[in-house]
Design a protein around this motif. Structure first.
Motif, PDB file in Angstrom:
ATOM      1  N   GLY A  97      -5.570  14.819   2.924  1.00 17.67           N
ATOM      2  CA  GLY A  97      -5.969  15.124   3.980  1.00 17.67           C
ATOM      3  C   GLY A  97      -4.761  15.731   4.582  1.00 17.67           C
ATOM      4  N   THR A  98      -5.181  16.023   5.731  1.00 18.19           N
ATOM      5  CA  THR A  98      -4.034  16.503   7.015  1.00 18.19           C
ATOM      6  C   THR A  98      -3.530  15.620   7.302  1.00 18.19           C
ATOM      7  N   PRO A  99      -1.915  15.682   6.991  1.00 17.94           N
ATOM      8  CA  PRO A  99      -1.178  15.140   7.497  1.00 17.94           C
ATOM      9  C   PRO A  99      -1.202  14.728   9.121  1.00 17.94           C
ATOM     10  N   PRO A 100      -0.983  12.882   9.074  1.00 16.16           N
ATOM     11  CA  PRO A 100      -0.665  11.677  10.007  1.00 16.16           C
ATOM     12  C   PRO A 100       0.887  12.715  10.277  1.00 16.16           C
ATOM     13  N   THR A 101       1.073  11.657  11.549  1.00 21.90           N
ATOM     14  CA  THR A 101       1.876  11.656  13.123  1.00 21.90           C
ATOM     15  C   THR A 101       2.901  10.858  11.998  1.00 21.90           C
ATOM     16  N   SER A 102       3.966  11.466  11.641  1.00 23.98           N
ATOM     17  CA  SER A 102       5.277  10.497  10.723  1.00 23.98           C
ATOM     18  C   SER A 102       6.274  10.134  11.678  1.00 23.98           C
ATOM     19  N   MET A 103       7.074   8.924  11.583  1.00 21.00           N
ATOM     20  CA  MET A 103       8.324   8.726  11.219  1.00 21.00           C
ATOM     21  C   MET A 103       9.172   7.662  10.421  1.00 21.00           C
ATOM     22  N   THR A 104      10.130   8.590   9.790  1.00 20.89           N
ATOM     23  CA  THR A 104      10.912   7.773   8.113  1.00 20.89           C
ATOM     24  C   THR A 104      11.682   7.360   9.354  1.00 20.89           C
ATOM     25  N   PHE A 105      12.681   6.395   8.859  1.00 15.02           N
ATOM     26  CA  PHE A 105      13.905   5.816   9.674  1.00 15.02           C
ATOM     27  C   PHE A 105      14.690   4.499   7.608  1.00 15.02           C
ATOM     28  N   GLU A 106      15.680   4.719   7.577  1.00 15.78           N
ATOM     29  CA  GLU A 106      16.546   4.203   7.115  1.00 15.78           C
ATOM     30  C   GLU A 106      17.216   3.103   7.408  1.00 15.78           C
ATOM     31  N   VAL A 107      16.881   2.126   7.039  1.00 16.46           N
ATOM     32  CA  VAL A 107      17.411   1.191   7.414  1.00 16.46           C
ATOM     33  C   VAL A 107      18.041  -0.043   6.858  1.00 16.46           C
ATOM     34  N   SER A 108      19.037  -0.776   7.078  1.00 17.98           N
ATOM     35  CA  SER A 108      20.024  -1.946   6.190  1.00 17.98           C
ATOM     36  C   SER A 108      19.580  -2.799   4.892  1.00 17.98           C
ATOM     37  N   ARG A 109      18.804  -3.402   5.789  1.00 12.95           N
ATOM     38  CA  ARG A 109      17.013  -4.089   5.076  1.00 12.95           C
ATOM     39  C   ARG A 109      16.300  -4.360   5.725  1.00 12.95           C
ATOM     40  N   LEU A 110      15.735  -4.985   4.674  1.00 13.39           N
ATOM     41  CA  LEU A 110      13.729  -5.357   4.899  1.00 13.39           C
ATOM     42  C   LEU A 110      13.645  -7.105   5.150  1.00 13.39           C
ATOM     43  N   PHE A 111      12.897  -7.550   5.656  1.00 12.18           N
ATOM     44  CA  PHE A 111      12.653  -8.854   5.534  1.00 12.18           C
ATOM     45  C   PHE A 111      13.799  -9.627   4.012  1.00 12.18           C
ATOM     46  N   ARG A 112      12.584  -9.005   3.017  1.00 14.35           N
ATOM     47  CA  ARG A 112      12.457  -9.703   1.784  1.00 14.35           C
ATOM     48  C   ARG A 112      13.888  -8.460   1.105  1.00 14.35           C
ATOM     49  N   PRO A 113      14.955  -9.804   0.414  1.00 18.28           N
ATOM     50  CA  PRO A 113      15.750  -8.614  -0.162  1.00 18.28           C
ATOM     51  C   PRO A 113      14.948  -7.321  -1.420  1.00 18.28           C
ATOM     52  N   GLU A 114      14.658  -8.148  -2.062  1.00 16.56           N
ATOM     53  CA  GLU A 114      13.765  -7.009  -2.818  1.00 16.56           C
ATOM     54  C   GLU A 114      13.275  -5.445  -2.322  1.00 16.56           C
ATOM     55  N   ALA A 115      12.794  -5.229  -1.163  1.00 11.69           N
ATOM     56  CA  ALA A 115      12.234  -4.422  -0.750  1.00 11.69           C
ATOM     57  C   ALA A 115      12.752  -3.322  -0.196  1.00 11.69           C
ATOM     58  N   GLN A 116      11.998  -2.684  -1.186  1.00 11.38           N
ATOM     59  CA  GLN A 116      13.006  -1.148  -0.865  1.00 11.38           C
ATOM     60  C   GLN A 116      12.269  -0.333   0.606  1.00 11.38           C
ATOM     61  N   ILE A 117      11.042  -0.428   0.984  1.00  7.61           N
ATOM     62  CA  ILE A 117      10.343   0.174   1.379  1.00  7.61           C
ATOM     63  C   ILE A 117       8.985  -0.610   2.324  1.00  7.61           C
ATOM     64  N   GLU A 118       8.961  -0.827   3.525  1.00  8.07           N
ATOM     65  CA  GLU A 118       8.008  -1.315   4.240  1.00  8.07           C
ATOM     66  C   GLU A 118       7.192   0.123   5.262  1.00  8.07           C
ATOM     67  N   VAL A 119       6.093   0.184   5.172  1.00  4.89           N
ATOM     68  CA  VAL A 119       5.261   0.730   5.877  1.00  4.89           C
ATOM     69  C   VAL A 119       4.266   0.302   6.714  1.00  4.89           C
ATOM     70  N   GLU A 120       3.647   1.372   8.258  1.00  6.20           N
ATOM     71  CA  GLU A 120       2.845   0.693   9.360  1.00  6.20           C
ATOM     72  C   GLU A 120       1.850   1.075   9.037  1.00  6.20           C
ATOM     73  N   VAL A 121       1.373   1.231   9.985  1.00  6.73           N
ATOM     74  CA  VAL A 121      -0.053   3.042  10.240  1.00  6.73           C
ATOM     75  C   VAL A 121      -0.212   2.154  11.159  1.00  6.73           C
ATOM     76  N   VAL A 122      -1.028   3.056  12.150  1.00  4.19           N
ATOM     77  CA  VAL A 122      -2.471   3.117  12.901  1.00  4.19           C
ATOM     78  C   VAL A 122      -3.256   3.754  12.203  1.00  4.19           C
ATOM     79  N   ALA A 123      -5.470   4.033  12.576  1.00  4.70           N
ATOM     80  CA  ALA A 123      -6.403   4.410  11.837  1.00  4.70           C
ATOM     81  C   ALA A 123      -7.377   4.512  13.921  1.00  4.70           C
ATOM     82  N   ALA A 124      -7.714   5.377  13.023  1.00  3.10           N
ATOM     83  CA  ALA A 124      -8.785   5.498  13.930  1.00  3.10           C
ATOM     84  C   ALA A 124     -10.099   6.138  13.177  1.00  3.10           C
ATOM     85  N   VAL A 125     -10.859   4.680  13.618  1.00  2.00           N
ATOM     86  CA  VAL A 125     -12.008   4.657  13.094  1.00  2.00           C
ATOM     87  C   VAL A 125     -13.430   4.713  13.828  1.00  2.00           C
ATOM     88  N   PRO A 126     -14.218   6.139  12.973  1.00  5.08           N
ATOM     89  CA  PRO A 126     -15.124   6.901  13.627  1.00  5.08           C
ATOM     90  C   PRO A 126     -16.450   5.697  14.495  1.00  5.08           C
TER      91      PRO A 126
END
Length: 132
Positions: A97-126
């Motif tokens: 649908g309509t794209p949400p607000t968004s921020m994308t960051f490059e990080v040197s690593r995540l808490f699990r060495p094999e992880a290439q991505i981590e995503v967090e969201v906020v949702a509004a439930v009617p």
């Protein structure tokens, strides 16, 4: 205002840590805001991990009566920003649908060495949607 923190049954559980996957903030009009903790997923490629991340987010939202179309803000952490297009192609299949607000960051690593991505969201439930 009522705040509920927790890990819904049937949704992905925290890996190697103790935290709440979702914070649900009830609003006076019966609607709610959901704050979903950063999600990672297994897979060899960024596309596989991205797909798993959005499936996990969908399950966590679903436990609160929400759907991916309810996402209003998204923050993405990538270990290789040069793979942004690969992630974006998967994201567009889930967030249609309509794209949400968004921020994308490059990080040197995540808490699990094999992880290439981590995503967090906020949702509004009617108001009136099922959930916890």
């Amino acid at each position: 205002m009522q705040i509920t923190l927790g890990n819904p049954a049937g949704a992905p559980q925290p890996l190697n840590s103790y935290y709440s996957q979702v914070a649900r903030v009830e609003q006076a009009d019966g609607s709610a805001l959901l704050f979903v903790s950063g999600q990672i997923a297994e897979g060899d490629t960024l596309a596989e991990q991205s797909r798993g991340v959005f499936e996990a987010i969908a399950a966590l939202l679903g436990a609160h009566g929400a759907i991916l179309a309810d996402v209003i803000s998204i923050r993405t952490y990538l270990t290789d920003i040069d793979k942004l297009a690969e992630y974006g192609a998967v994201r567009q299949r889930f967030l249609t649908g309509t794209p949400p607000t968004s921020m994308t960051f490059e990080v040197s690593r995540l808490f699990r060495p094999e992880a290439q991505i981590e995503v967090e969201v906020v949702a509004a439930v009617p108001a009136g949607r099922a959930g916890l």
